[in-house]
Design an enzyme around this catalytic site. Structure first.
Site, PDB file in Angstrom:
ATOM      1  N   ASP A 232       7.000 -14.378  26.547  1.00 51.57           N
ATOM      2  CA  ASP A 232       6.060 -14.896  25.529  1.00 51.57           C
ATOM      3  C   ASP A 232       4.999 -15.875  26.035  1.00 51.57           C
ATOM      4  O   ASP A 232       4.678 -16.861  25.349  1.00 51.57           O
ATOM      5  CB  ASP A 232       6.849 -15.572  24.387  1.00 51.57           C
ATOM      6  CG  ASP A 232       7.809 -14.621  23.691  1.00 51.57           C
ATOM      7  OD1 ASP A 232       7.844 -13.425  24.047  1.00 51.57           O
ATOM      8  OD2 ASP A 232       8.539 -15.089  22.801  1.00 51.57           O
TER       9      ASP A 232
ATOM     10  N   GLU B  17       6.114 -12.163  21.462  1.00 47.75           N
ATOM     11  CA  GLU B  17       6.627 -12.291  20.094  1.00 47.75           C
ATOM     12  C   GLU B  17       5.469 -12.036  19.128  1.00 47.75           C
ATOM     13  O   GLU B  17       4.381 -12.604  19.297  1.00 47.75           O
ATOM     14  CB  GLU B  17       7.207 -13.692  19.842  1.00 47.75           C
ATOM     15  CG  GLU B  17       7.755 -13.851  18.418  1.00 47.75           C
ATOM     16  CD  GLU B  17       8.387 -15.211  18.150  1.00 47.75           C
ATOM     17  OE1 GLU B  17       8.661 -15.962  19.103  1.00 47.75           O
ATOM     18  OE2 GLU B  17       8.592 -15.514  16.958  1.00 47.75           O
TER      19      GLU B  17
ATOM     20  N   LYS C  35       8.356  -7.890  20.498  1.00 45.07           N
ATOM     21  CA  LYS C  35       9.571  -8.239  19.756  1.00 45.07           C
ATOM     22  C   LYS C  35       9.191  -9.050  18.527  1.00 45.07           C
ATOM     23  O   LYS C  35       8.255  -9.836  18.562  1.00 45.07           O
ATOM     24  CB  LYS C  35      10.534  -9.025  20.655  1.00 45.07           C
ATOM     25  CG  LYS C  35       9.971 -10.346  21.171  1.00 45.07           C
ATOM     26  CD  LYS C  35      10.892 -10.935  22.233  1.00 45.07           C
ATOM     27  CE  LYS C  35      10.431 -12.277  22.737  1.00 45.07           C
ATOM     28  NZ  LYS C  35      10.433 -13.368  21.769  1.00 45.07           N
TER      29      LYS C  35
ATOM     30  N   LYS D  75      13.364 -13.738  18.277  1.00 47.51           N
ATOM     31  CA  LYS D  75      13.317 -14.690  19.386  1.00 47.51           C
ATOM     32  C   LYS D  75      13.906 -14.071  20.644  1.00 47.51           C
ATOM     33  O   LYS D  75      13.412 -14.289  21.744  1.00 47.51           O
ATOM     34  CB  LYS D  75      14.058 -15.980  19.017  1.00 47.51           C
ATOM     35  CG  LYS D  75      13.544 -16.660  17.746  1.00 47.51           C
ATOM     36  CD  LYS D  75      12.063 -16.977  17.805  1.00 47.51           C
ATOM     37  CE  LYS D  75      11.585 -17.684  16.544  1.00 47.51           C
ATOM     38  NZ  LYS D  75      10.103 -17.729  16.476  1.00 47.51           N
TER      39      LYS D  75
ATOM     40  N   VAL E 262       8.277 -19.170  27.789  1.00 45.34           N
ATOM     41  CA  VAL E 262       8.386 -20.202  26.757  1.00 45.34           C
ATOM     42  C   VAL E 262       8.991 -19.617  25.475  1.00 45.34           C
ATOM     43  O   VAL E 262       8.866 -18.429  25.226  1.00 45.34           O
ATOM     44  CB  VAL E 262       6.996 -20.799  26.453  1.00 45.34           C
ATOM     45  CG1 VAL E 262       6.450 -21.489  27.677  1.00 45.34           C
ATOM     46  CG2 VAL E 262       5.993 -19.761  25.944  1.00 45.34           C
ATOM     47  N   THR E 263       9.620 -20.484  24.683  1.00 42.99           N
ATOM     48  CA  THR E 263       9.951 -21.853  25.000  1.00 42.99           C
ATOM     49  C   THR E 263      11.417 -21.902  25.444  1.00 42.99           C
ATOM     50  O   THR E 263      12.222 -21.059  25.056  1.00 42.99           O
ATOM     51  CB  THR E 263       9.757 -22.810  23.786  1.00 42.99           C
ATOM     52  OG1 THR E 263      10.628 -22.427  22.718  1.00 42.99           O
ATOM     53  CG2 THR E 263       8.332 -22.780  23.301  1.00 42.99           C
TER      54      THR E 263
ATOM     55  N   CYS F  29      13.006 -18.864  22.663  1.00 41.47           N
ATOM     56  CA  CYS F  29      13.049 -17.463  23.108  1.00 41.47           C
ATOM     57  C   CYS F  29      13.669 -17.286  24.491  1.00 41.47           C
ATOM     58  O   CYS F  29      14.292 -16.259  24.760  1.00 41.47           O
ATOM     59  CB  CYS F  29      11.651 -16.853  23.032  1.00 41.47           C
ATOM     60  SG  CYS F  29      11.115 -16.655  21.320  1.00 41.47           S
TER      61      CYS F  29
ATOM     62  N   GLN G 289      29.395 -25.551  32.487  1.00 47.47           N
ATOM     63  CA  GLN G 289      30.677 -24.830  32.441  1.00 47.47           C
ATOM     64  C   GLN G 289      30.707 -23.689  33.450  1.00 47.47           C
ATOM     65  O   GLN G 289      31.116 -22.566  33.150  1.00 47.47           O
ATOM     66  CB  GLN G 289      30.950 -24.299  31.033  1.00 47.47           C
ATOM     67  CG  GLN G 289      30.944 -25.395  29.956  1.00 47.47           C
ATOM     68  CD  GLN G 289      31.196 -24.831  28.580  1.00 47.47           C
ATOM     69  OE1 GLN G 289      32.341 -24.516  28.228  1.00 47.47           O
ATOM     70  NE2 GLN G 289      30.136 -24.687  27.808  1.00 47.47           N
TER      71      GLN G 289
HETATM   72  C1  C5J Z   1       9.264 -18.674  21.477  1.00 44.27           C
HETATM   73  C2  C5J Z   1       9.122 -19.795  19.372  1.00 44.27           C
HETATM   74  N1  C5J Z   1       8.623 -17.752  22.222  1.00 44.27           N
HETATM   75  N2  C5J Z   1       9.327 -20.994  19.910  1.00 44.27           N
HETATM   76  N3  C5J Z   1       9.018 -18.693  20.134  1.00 44.27           N
HETATM   77  O1  C5J Z   1      10.012 -19.471  21.996  1.00 44.27           O
HETATM   78  O2  C5J Z   1       8.990 -19.700  18.165  1.00 44.27           O
END
Ligand code: C5J
Length: 234
Positions: free
Chosen positions: A28, A76, A133, A136, A161-162, A166, A206
């Site tokens: 994204d 996205e 997509k 997320k 990102v972010t 996502c 972990q």
């Molecule tokens: C993504 C969002 N790409 N933060 N989307 O992380 O809404």
């Protein structure tokens, strides 16, 4: 290439790349998230905070292409008629500007609009799959799994990102599907520096419950050796 030379210093422990089975997945890196007037801005964020990830990611993308890795980009966004936008996502946040509304880069988070484009510095080239997509996670309601498995991919280098949204969602989906994920700390970014750190910490905690975390500086020499091997074969 032997294991030693294809090993990346990572946390919680070293990650050994398997040549021929590694893909770079860039999540994204769209104008809607990185530029003023897009979706990220409409949610009230300081979009300049994501810019730090761009220069190192430009270098990683170039190195991945030179090493002939499979490179996949995700975006996205929604169909122009918003038929793939759930009412829950549309309503979330109660912001004045919503998905589908007009903005300076066209309709917010809508496919085909200027804001939906990947930023020019990281634009896909011919042959690199672009996954559109609506959610997320990059595996949700997409053909990403089939595309990766069809190319024999078992390991993902993940950037974009972010970090906590996502990127994290995609890493979790990938991990459950059996992919090994190496997340690049400086090639990911968040509007919230604390969430960036926490997002990376959750992945590698972990014993690497969701995957590994490394810097681009640790990865680049390994990709460059892989590119050298590729040159040797040519
Ligand atoms: C993504 C969002 N790409 N933060 N989307 O992380 O809404």
């Amino acid at each position: 290439m032997s294991e030693g030379v294809s090993t990346v210093a990572a946390e919680p422990y070293a990650f050994t790349l398997k040549p021929g089975a590694v893909a770079l997945v860039i999540i994204d890196m769209q104008r809607d998230f990185l530029e003023p007037g897009g979706f990220g801005d409409a949610l009230g964020n300081d979009v300049s905070l994501l810019r730090a990830a761009v220069p190192p990611l430009i270098d990683v993308l170039a190195a991945a292409r030179a090493a002939e890795l499979v490179v996949v980009h995700t975006r996205e966004g929604h169909r122009p008629d918003l038929s793939d936008l759930t009412p829950a996502k549309h309503a979330r946040g109660r912001f004045a500007t919503k998905i589908g509304d007009a903005g300076p880069m066209g309709r917010i988070l809508v496919r085909g609009e200027p804001g939906h484009d990947i930023i020019p510095e990281l634009a896909p080239v011919a042959g690199e799959p672009v996954i559109d997509k609506s959610g997320k996670g990059a595996f949700f309601a997409t053909d990403l799994d089939a595309i990766l498995r069809g190319r024999g991919i078992t390991q993902l280098i993940i950037a974009g990102v972010t970090t906590e949204v996502c990127v994290n969602t995609t890493v979790r989906e990938a991990n459950d599907r059996g992919f090994e994920c190496l997340v690049l700390s400086d090639c990911t970014g968040s509007y919230f520096p604390d969430f960036h750190e926490a997002g990376l910490a959750m992945i590698k905690a972990q014993g690497g419950i969701f995957g590994w975390v490394a810097s681009s500086a640790a990865l680049l020499p390994v990709l460059s050796r892989m590119a050298g091997d590729t040159d040797g074969k040519a």
